[in-house]
Design a protein around this motif. Structure first.
Motif, mmCIF file in Angstrom:
data_model
loop_
_atom_site.group_PDB
_atom_site.id
_atom_site.type_symbol
_atom_site.label_atom_id
_atom_site.label_comp_id
_atom_site.label_asym_id
_atom_site.label_seq_id
_atom_site.Cartn_x
_atom_site.Cartn_y
_atom_site.Cartn_z
ATOM 1 N N SER A 1 0.820 -1.219 0.000
ATOM 2 C CA SER A 1 0.000 0.000 0.000
ATOM 3 C C SER A 1 0.855 1.271 0.000
ATOM 4 C CB SER A 1 -0.917 0.012 1.228
ATOM 5 O OG SER A 1 -0.171 0.289 2.402
ATOM 6 N N GLY A 2 2.169 1.133 0.187
ATOM 7 C CA GLY A 2 3.063 2.278 0.222
ATOM 8 C C GLY A 2 3.416 2.748 1.620
ATOM 9 N N ALA A 3 2.798 2.164 2.639
ATOM 10 C CA ALA A 3 3.106 2.538 4.023
ATOM 11 C C ALA A 3 4.500 2.052 4.391
ATOM 12 C CB ALA A 3 2.070 1.945 4.981
ATOM 13 N N VAL A 4 5.157 2.780 5.288
ATOM 14 C CA VAL A 4 6.493 2.413 5.740
ATOM 15 C C VAL A 4 6.451 2.138 7.242
ATOM 16 C CG1 VAL A 4 8.868 3.238 6.072
ATOM 17 C CG2 VAL A 4 7.673 3.685 3.919
ATOM 18 N N PHE A 5 7.057 1.022 7.631
ATOM 19 C CA PHE A 5 7.146 0.625 9.032
ATOM 20 C C PHE A 5 8.606 0.334 9.346
ATOM 21 C CE2 PHE A 5 2.948 -0.410 7.556
ATOM 22 C CZ PHE A 5 2.158 0.151 8.542
ATOM 23 N N ALA A 6 9.050 0.795 10.509
ATOM 24 C CA ALA A 6 10.454 0.635 10.872
ATOM 25 C C ALA A 6 10.580 -0.120 12.187
ATOM 26 C CB ALA A 6 11.120 2.009 10.983
ATOM 27 N N GLY A 7 11.752 -0.681 12.395
ATOM 28 C CA GLY A 7 12.055 -1.377 13.638
ATOM 29 C C GLY A 7 13.550 -1.349 13.898
ATOM 30 N N ALA A 8 13.918 -1.602 15.134
ATOM 31 C CA ALA A 8 15.330 -1.657 15.539
ATOM 32 C C ALA A 8 15.542 -2.917 16.351
ATOM 33 C CB ALA A 8 15.692 -0.426 16.373
ATOM 34 N N ASN A 9 16.790 -3.368 16.409
ATOM 35 C CA ASN A 9 17.065 -4.543 17.227
ATOM 36 C C ASN A 9 16.958 -4.180 18.710
ATOM 37 O OD1 ASN A 9 19.551 -3.087 16.706
ATOM 38 N ND2 ASN A 9 20.720 -4.821 17.505
ATOM 39 N N ILE A 10 16.511 -5.157 19.488
ATOM 40 C CA ILE A 10 16.325 -4.988 20.929
ATOM 41 C C ILE A 10 16.963 -6.199 21.599
ATOM 42 C CG2 ILE A 10 14.645 -4.744 22.800
ATOM 43 C CD1 ILE A 10 12.627 -3.853 20.538
ATOM 44 N N GLU A 11 18.099 -5.968 22.248
ATOM 45 C CA GLU A 11 18.808 -7.062 22.899
ATOM 46 C C GLU A 11 18.281 -7.299 24.308
ATOM 47 O OE1 GLU A 11 23.011 -6.568 20.489
ATOM 48 O OE2 GLU A 11 22.960 -6.015 22.598
ATOM 49 N N ASN A 12 18.690 -8.429 24.862
ATOM 50 C CA ASN A 12 18.278 -8.825 26.194
ATOM 51 C C ASN A 12 19.455 -9.551 26.841
ATOM 52 O OD1 ASN A 12 16.975 -10.719 28.246
ATOM 53 N ND2 ASN A 12 15.219 -9.490 27.598
ATOM 54 N N ALA A 13 19.608 -9.409 28.145
ATOM 55 C CA ALA A 13 20.696 -10.094 28.849
ATOM 56 C C ALA A 13 20.618 -11.607 28.658
ATOM 57 C CB ALA A 13 20.680 -9.738 30.336
ATOM 58 N N ALA A 14 19.408 -12.139 28.504
ATOM 59 C CA ALA A 14 19.229 -13.538 28.125
ATOM 60 C C ALA A 14 19.248 -13.542 26.595
ATOM 61 C CB ALA A 14 17.911 -14.084 28.670
ATOM 62 N N TYR A 15 20.436 -13.647 26.013
ATOM 63 C CA TYR A 15 20.673 -13.384 24.589
ATOM 64 C C TYR A 15 19.623 -13.917 23.613
ATOM 65 C CZ TYR A 15 25.230 -11.662 26.077
ATOM 66 O OH TYR A 15 26.237 -10.960 26.675
ATOM 67 N N PRO A 16 19.157 -15.145 23.735
ATOM 68 C CA PRO A 16 18.218 -15.623 22.703
ATOM 69 C C PRO A 16 16.858 -14.924 22.727
ATOM 70 C CG PRO A 16 18.964 -17.450 24.104
ATOM 71 C CD PRO A 16 19.519 -16.188 24.672
ATOM 72 N N VAL A 17 16.614 -14.114 23.738
ATOM 73 C CA VAL A 17 15.313 -13.461 23.871
ATOM 74 C C VAL A 17 15.264 -12.141 23.099
ATOM 75 C CG1 VAL A 17 13.609 -12.633 25.548
ATOM 76 C CG2 VAL A 17 15.064 -14.547 26.124
ATOM 77 N N GLY A 18 16.359 -11.717 22.499
ATOM 78 C CA GLY A 18 16.395 -10.460 21.760
ATOM 79 C C GLY A 18 15.486 -10.475 20.548
ATOM 80 N N LEU A 19 15.341 -9.307 19.940
ATOM 81 C CA LEU A 19 14.471 -9.145 18.782
ATOM 82 C C LEU A 19 15.260 -8.461 17.672
ATOM 83 C CD1 LEU A 19 11.475 -9.441 17.823
ATOM 84 C CD2 LEU A 19 11.151 -7.101 18.622
ATOM 85 N N CYS A 20 15.217 -9.016 16.486
ATOM 86 C CA CYS A 20 15.893 -8.417 15.337
ATOM 87 C C CYS A 20 15.109 -7.211 14.833
ATOM 88 C CB CYS A 20 16.010 -9.430 14.206
ATOM 89 S SG CYS A 20 17.041 -10.858 14.585
ATOM 90 N N ALA A 21 15.805 -6.296 14.164
ATOM 91 C CA ALA A 21 15.169 -5.102 13.599
ATOM 92 C C ALA A 21 14.094 -5.487 12.580
ATOM 93 C CB ALA A 21 16.218 -4.209 12.956
ATOM 94 N N GLU A 22 14.368 -6.489 11.773
ATOM 95 C CA GLU A 22 13.393 -6.924 10.772
ATOM 96 C C GLU A 22 12.122 -7.432 11.437
ATOM 97 O OE1 GLU A 22 17.501 -8.301 9.186
ATOM 98 O OE2 GLU A 22 16.551 -7.883 11.114
ATOM 99 N N ALA A 23 12.285 -8.214 12.506
ATOM 100 C CA ALA A 23 11.125 -8.742 13.223
ATOM 101 C C ALA A 23 10.314 -7.613 13.856
ATOM 102 C CB ALA A 23 11.564 -9.744 14.286
ATOM 103 N N ALA A 24 11.003 -6.602 14.389
ATOM 104 C CA ALA A 24 10.308 -5.458 14.985
ATOM 105 C C ALA A 24 9.521 -4.694 13.923
ATOM 106 C CB ALA A 24 11.303 -4.543 15.689
ATOM 107 N N ALA A 25 10.103 -4.504 12.748
ATOM 108 C CA ALA A 25 9.403 -3.804 11.664
ATOM 109 C C ALA A 25 8.208 -4.612 11.169
ATOM 110 C CB ALA A 25 10.364 -3.511 10.514
ATOM 111 N N ILE A 26 8.371 -5.924 11.049
ATOM 112 C CA ILE A 26 7.259 -6.787 10.634
ATOM 113 C C ILE A 26 6.140 -6.726 11.667
ATOM 114 C CG2 ILE A 26 6.543 -9.191 10.274
ATOM 115 C CD1 ILE A 26 9.380 -9.616 9.000
ATOM 116 N N ALA A 27 6.486 -6.749 12.943
ATOM 117 C CA ALA A 27 5.464 -6.670 13.994
ATOM 118 C C ALA A 27 4.688 -5.364 13.896
ATOM 119 C CB ALA A 27 6.118 -6.807 15.365
ATOM 120 N N ALA A 28 5.378 -4.247 13.684
ATOM 121 C CA ALA A 28 4.695 -2.955 13.543
ATOM 122 C C ALA A 28 3.759 -2.974 12.338
ATOM 123 C CB ALA A 28 5.714 -1.830 13.413
#
Length: 141
Positions: free
Chosen positions: A43-70
């Motif tokens: 549709s032309g809309a733009v959604f952005a995301g950034a990586n979000i780390e966590n001290a429990a490393y596997p629990v982090g979130l990639c920037a792509e996943a954050a943008a897809i979620a938005a």
């Protein structure tokens, strides 16, 4: 492989600016590797995301996943192209899990742009990035 910027420069610039803005808010205290991603939907809309780390490393979130979620939360479901931005020696590409996430909402022709602070360094289609992908077509009817 050179970037394939068959889209108008303004469209790529819009994704680049959105990824830069998202990357500025990345939470990467452990790796210090900030990543921003920006998706343009059909549709032309733009959604952005950034990586979000966590001290429990596997629990982090990639920037792509954050943008897809938005994108999904906003009711959109079709990725037309994505730009991923990070600073590093090699062009940044989605991890395996994010390639699969992209495949869920994109087509084989969807463009994946890898960028650094100076601009787009590499562009590939999703089919080139993830050949022979597993998706809904792989599931029994």
């Amino acid at each position: 492989m050179e970037p394939r910027l068959d889209r108008p420069k303004e469209a790529i610039d819009r994704l680049f600016e959105a990824a830069v803005a998202a990357r500025a808010h990345a939470y990467a205290p452990y790796s210090r590797f900030a990543v921003g991603a920006a998706i343009r939907t059909a549709s032309g809309a733009v959604f952005a995301g950034a990586n979000i780390e966590n001290a429990a490393y596997p629990v982090g979130l990639c920037a792509e996943a954050a943008a897809i979620a938005a994108m999904v939360v906003a009711g959109e479901r079709e990725i037309a192209e994505i730009l991923i931005l990070a600073e590093g020696g090699e062009p940044i590409m989605p991890c395996g899990a994010c390639r699969q996430r992209l495949f869920e909402f994109a087509t084989p022709e969807t463009m994946i742009h890898s960028a650094g602070p100076a601009g787009v360094a590499l562009s590939l289609t999703l089919a080139e990035l993830l050949p022979h992908a597993f998706g809904r077509q792989s599931l029994a009817p």
